[in-house]
Write an enzyme that holds these catalytic residues in place. Sequence first.
Site, PDB file in Angstrom:
ATOM      1  CE  LYS A 250     -22.009 -97.499 -72.941  1.00 25.58           C
ATOM      2  NZ  LYS A 250     -21.977 -97.664 -74.397  1.00 25.58           N
ATOM      3  CG  ASN A 251     -18.829 -95.408 -74.289  1.00 27.83           C
ATOM      4  OD1 ASN A 251     -19.433 -96.473 -74.446  1.00 27.83           O
ATOM      5  ND2 ASN A 251     -19.442 -94.234 -74.323  1.00 27.83           N
TER       6      ASN A 251
ATOM      7  CB  CYS B 123     -28.394 -95.770 -78.562  1.00 31.39           C
ATOM      8  SG  CYS B 123     -28.136 -96.542 -76.956  1.00 31.39           S
TER       9      CYS B 123
ATOM     10  NE  ARG C 205     -24.655 -94.323 -83.172  1.00 31.69           N
ATOM     11  CZ  ARG C 205     -24.488 -94.862 -81.956  1.00 31.69           C
ATOM     12  NH1 ARG C 205     -25.485 -95.507 -81.385  1.00 31.69           N
ATOM     13  NH2 ARG C 205     -23.339 -94.761 -81.315  1.00 31.69           N
TER      14      ARG C 205
ATOM     15  CG  ASP D  57     -22.638 -90.647 -74.159  1.00 35.06           C
ATOM     16  OD1 ASP D  57     -23.387 -90.452 -75.128  1.00 35.06           O
ATOM     17  OD2 ASP D  57     -21.555 -91.262 -74.247  1.00 35.06           O
TER      18      ASP D  57
ATOM     19  NE  ARG E  72     -26.648-102.522 -75.719  1.00 35.31           N
ATOM     20  CZ  ARG E  72     -26.694-102.594 -77.025  1.00 35.31           C
ATOM     21  NH1 ARG E  72     -27.838-102.692 -77.638  1.00 35.31           N
ATOM     22  NH2 ARG E  72     -25.589-102.551 -77.722  1.00 35.31           N
TER      23      ARG E  72
END
Length: 427
Positions: free
Chosen positions: A22-23, A117, A122, A305, A397
Amino acid sequence: MRKLIVRSAEQLNGEVRIGGAKNAAVAIIPATVLARGCCVLENVPEICDTEQLFQMLSGMGAVVKKLCRTTVMIDTTELNTSVVPYDLAKSMRASYYFIGSLLGRFSSACVSMPGGCNFGVRPIDQHIKGFELLGAKIHIENGLIHADTDGMAGAHIYFDQVSVGATINVMLAAVKAKGLTILENVAKEPHIVDLANFLNSMGADVRGAGTDVIKIRGVDVMHGSDYAIIPDQIEAGTYMAAAAAVGGDVTVKNVIPKHLAPITVKLRESGAVITEGDDWVRVVRTGPLRKINLKTMPHPGFPTDMQPQMAAMLTRAEGTSIITEGVWDNRFRYTEQLVRMGAKITVDGKVAVIEGVKGLRGAPVNACDLRGGAAVIIAGLMAEGTTEIENTLYIERGYENVVEKFTAIGADIHYITLPDEEQPVQA
Ligand code: EPU
């Protein structure tokens, strides 16, 4: 609205195939705008975040075509705006990667302030610092980030904080800046290296990704490329942790075992037996689960994560485990959900103390963020009875086909759709 229903599992057994990271994907998809041409991306994870990025690209004039479930063609030749559709961008963190890539393509960008999230504040100060040193002007107004430049030039940029997002965003801009850019104190995650490899396959000149210093020599033109995204380290780690938590024998396929090393080490310490092949790992746990201590850190440290999934596992370990969160200010919100299921966890700032209990009980719980959602699935598999998980959108997601994949290793998990009148009111 859907709920996930998870029932107690005696063991998990079987094979699960991991999708693309994903990232990495959420950085590589925005990077395609740097090419005036056609890219074919393979191993794209089928998750809401990638779908949303494709919609943003289509809204900006790109042609996006799925060639098969995980292969996507993106033609950005006709891209006609540097404004990213607000409604699509605002709920997603990675939409801000369009700032870097659109600066490279059009010398301007307008993107919503990022969502994502909730782990406390952030900030994006390091992204802005990098863009400004490259010669862009940034101003933020009414929830929009505007970036403009008369021409970017290479610069020496020292990040005050190791940041995955800032490293990626500034790389995306610097590949088109004139001359040499040196980025110091950068993030070293596997997806940073994957993005650098993708950019180089498009004609960029990026060296040193995976170390503390990245050197980028700007190029005038970049072209389309065919590229396969790396497997998802965190998706793999999640199924590994689930196997270790519940017990059984699970082979996790299509992985790069080296990327999993920090996770493998900690799962071994907790009692799992792990063997590795070229592109698979096998997790077997038949003995007791043991307490461990862990601290999350930027790569190659233990990944933040994976912190919630490990916490879920440790709720049933023998003894007391201590988890220290070293990346985010507030990443323990999900522990309240585990406590509802009978876990004994106390949180003090960035430290969670988990006293192992004999059993958890199924309960109605919330996926309060992506990995917190994975944690309650794992807890649900370990708990007596049935766990009902709300807010599953967070899970979708970032985890592709989560029901199919857990079912493949013997879990009893399915969705139910709530009739309208039963839908909970969103805060
Ligand atoms: N930070 C700053 N200033 C900045 C940027 C970051 O102070 O300009 C701080 C953050 O507040 C945080 C630390 O630096 O304390 C690290 O943040 P980073 O920028 O590395 O995180 P990110 O890029 O926003 C990505 C992943 C997260 C993952 C972190 C850390 C994406 C889309 N998100 O976030 O992934 O937790 O790196 O590895 O790549 C997830 O997948 O569940 C997820 C949240």
